[in-house]
Design a protein around this motif. Structure first.
Motif, mmCIF file in Angstrom:
data_model
loop_
_atom_site.group_PDB
_atom_site.id
_atom_site.type_symbol
_atom_site.label_atom_id
_atom_site.label_comp_id
_atom_site.label_asym_id
_atom_site.label_seq_id
_atom_site.Cartn_x
_atom_site.Cartn_y
_atom_site.Cartn_z
ATOM 1 N N LEU A 186 6.885 5.848 32.858
ATOM 2 C CA LEU A 186 6.154 7.089 32.575
ATOM 3 C C LEU A 186 4.809 6.747 31.960
ATOM 4 O O LEU A 186 4.736 6.032 30.952
ATOM 5 N N ASP A 187 3.740 7.253 32.536
ATOM 6 C CA ASP A 187 2.404 6.758 32.167
ATOM 7 C C ASP A 187 1.464 7.830 31.627
ATOM 8 O O ASP A 187 0.258 7.607 31.547
ATOM 9 N N ILE A 188 2.020 8.979 31.226
ATOM 10 C CA ILE A 188 1.170 9.980 30.576
ATOM 11 C C ILE A 188 1.962 10.608 29.434
ATOM 12 O O ILE A 188 3.179 10.812 29.532
ATOM 13 N N PHE A 189 1.255 10.901 28.342
ATOM 14 C CA PHE A 189 1.889 11.276 27.080
ATOM 15 C C PHE A 189 1.079 12.376 26.416
ATOM 16 O O PHE A 189 -0.152 12.419 26.545
ATOM 17 N N ASP A 190 1.777 13.272 25.728
ATOM 18 C CA ASP A 190 1.079 14.283 24.949
ATOM 19 C C ASP A 190 1.986 14.745 23.814
ATOM 20 O O ASP A 190 3.205 14.572 23.879
ATOM 21 N N LEU A 191 1.381 15.324 22.796
ATOM 22 C CA LEU A 191 2.163 15.873 21.694
ATOM 23 C C LEU A 191 1.397 17.005 21.027
ATOM 24 O O LEU A 191 0.181 17.138 21.185
ATOM 25 N N ASN A 192 2.129 17.829 20.301
ATOM 26 C CA ASN A 192 1.505 18.765 19.365
ATOM 27 C C ASN A 192 2.321 18.806 18.083
ATOM 28 O O ASN A 192 3.457 18.328 18.033
ATOM 29 N N ILE A 193 1.722 19.355 17.039
ATOM 30 C CA ILE A 193 2.334 19.397 15.722
ATOM 31 C C ILE A 193 2.451 20.856 15.307
ATOM 32 O O ILE A 193 1.487 21.630 15.435
ATOM 33 N N LEU A 194 3.628 21.245 14.811
ATOM 34 C CA LEU A 194 3.909 22.637 14.482
ATOM 35 C C LEU A 194 4.319 22.777 13.027
ATOM 36 O O LEU A 194 5.004 21.908 12.476
ATOM 37 N N GLU A 195 3.885 23.862 12.416
ATOM 38 C CA GLU A 195 4.353 24.228 11.078
ATOM 39 C C GLU A 195 5.143 25.531 11.185
ATOM 40 O O GLU A 195 4.659 26.517 11.740
ATOM 41 N N TRP A 196 6.378 25.514 10.662
ATOM 42 C CA TRP A 196 7.236 26.693 10.697
ATOM 43 C C TRP A 196 7.450 27.231 9.289
ATOM 44 O O TRP A 196 7.614 26.444 8.343
ATOM 45 N N ARG A 197 7.480 28.581 9.175
ATOM 46 C CA ARG A 197 7.774 29.227 7.897
ATOM 47 C C ARG A 197 8.863 30.278 8.081
ATOM 48 O O ARG A 197 9.283 30.559 9.196
ATOM 49 N N ARG A 198 9.289 30.844 6.991
ATOM 50 C CA ARG A 198 10.451 31.734 6.976
ATOM 51 C C ARG A 198 10.356 32.836 8.048
ATOM 52 O O ARG A 198 9.311 33.455 8.249
ATOM 53 N N GLU A 210 -5.572 21.611 26.809
ATOM 54 C CA GLU A 210 -4.591 21.510 27.880
ATOM 55 C C GLU A 210 -3.638 20.360 27.620
ATOM 56 O O GLU A 210 -4.045 19.291 27.155
ATOM 57 N N ILE A 211 -2.388 20.599 27.936
ATOM 58 C CA ILE A 211 -1.420 19.514 27.849
ATOM 59 C C ILE A 211 -1.732 18.475 28.922
ATOM 60 O O ILE A 211 -2.324 18.778 29.955
ATOM 61 N N TRP A 212 -1.363 17.215 28.651
ATOM 62 C CA TRP A 212 -1.542 16.079 29.537
ATOM 63 C C TRP A 212 -2.996 15.631 29.645
ATOM 64 O O TRP A 212 -3.302 14.742 30.422
ATOM 65 N N LYS A 213 -3.885 16.209 28.859
ATOM 66 C CA LYS A 213 -5.261 15.723 28.824
ATOM 67 C C LYS A 213 -5.415 14.750 27.665
ATOM 68 O O LYS A 213 -4.652 14.771 26.698
#
Length: 311
Positions: free
Chosen positions: A181-193, A143-146
């Motif tokens: 702002l006191d909450i943070f989240d991220l994700n990492i993406l790989e893109w291809r053709r 979940e985001i924000w967790k």
């Protein structure tokens, strides 16, 4: 109900007669429904209220202060912890407020170099076609924000996560509201053709500002990120009313593209995700190799904890 919502977000401010109660406006109703708590008048907040002889000016006070020398009060959301509303006006904040985005140089090149070293979860070809998703992704919680959950082998990922948070905080330090702002989240993406993402405004995450970073060292050429504004009011209000944001995942409502930025390793893209007027769109990636992207979000915990989010 007095209709001031569209004017406020289209212009980052709106002027209303002193005969109108803020509680009787559609802007009040929007903030109440969207953030899940009542807007209140406060010593600090993200909307500045400037009094004139016959009217009140309500001005967005997150990215840029339109009335820095004026006596004022503020509008906030019940439960937000904001200790100061000071903003050091700058080009980054002005661009975020007026255009919905800002391009910022990367100071730590080594941080973005590590993006291409991380292994990502792979989707099938069928899922790419159906869901318009990237080729792969790293998510540190379901979940985001967790709170981010790192496995013992994810040392590189944790260093990257902490580094992005630090770079994000430094970049938005011109605004005391953004620093609150006191909450943070991220994700990492790989893109291809062949993969892309439709125009979207991202308000479903309830974030106030996003930062997108890239590594283009493993692809033969980059791609563009389109940014602009659209006819947002009715589609956004309906999404909030129904708690269904699907129509905001593929925006096609009089879209006006303000800029097409060719993404690169040496620049962040900051996105104003407070204002529903703005969209960004990921153009189709037509290159050999892989493009790596990190999307990071910041918000108030007292807001996000009221809602249930899934990636």
């Amino acid at each position: 109900m007095e209709k001031i919502l569209k004017t406020f977000f289209d212009n980052a401010q709106v002027e209303i007669s002193k005969n109108i109660r803020f509680e009787d406006t559609d802007l009040y109703d929007y903030l109440l429904k969207f953030y899940g708590a009542a807007p209140i008048f406060s010593e600090n907040g993200f909307i500045k209220v400037v009094e004139t002889k016959d009217s009140y000016i309500l001005s967005e006070n997150i990215f840029y202060d339109n009335y820095p020398s004026e006596d004022c009060r503020f509008i906030s959301i019940e439960g937000l912890q904001i200790n100061s509303s000071l903003i050091q006006n700058c080009d980054i904040g002005l661009n975020l407020s007026r255009n919905g985005f800002a391009i910022v140089p990367v100071k730590n090149e080594a941080l973005l170099a590590s993006l291409k070293m991380m292994s990502s979860l792979k989707y099938t070809e069928a899922e790419h076609i159906v869901s318009n998703e990237p080729f792969g992704t790293i998510k540190f919680n379901d979940e985001i924000w967790k709170k981010a959950i790192f496995t013992p082998s994810q040392i590189l990922e944790k260093i990257f996560y902490d580094g992005i948070l630090d770079a994000f905080n430094q970049t938005i330090s011109f605004s005391d509201i953004l620093k609150s702002l006191d909450i943070f989240d991220l994700n990492i993406l790989e893109w291809r053709r062949g993969l892309s993402m439709d125009a979207h405004n991202g308000v479903d995450y309830k974030s106030f500002v996003n930062m997108i970073s890239y590594n283009t060292e493993k692809c033969s050429k980059s791609r563009t990120l389109k940014m602009g504004h659209f006819e947002w009011e009715e589609i956004t209000k309906e999404a909030i009313k129904s708690s269904n944001y699907e129509n905001l995942m593929s925006i096609d409502s009089s879209n006006v593209v303000l800029a097409e930025h060719e993404v690169e390793t040496m620049s962040f893209v900051l996105v104003n995700s407070f204002n529903p007027r703005f969209f960004h769109q990921v153009s189709e990636f037509n290159s050999d190799g892989s493009l790596y992207v990190c999307t990071a979000n910041k918000s108030f915990k007292s807001i996000t904890e009221k809602f249930h989010f899934k990636w």
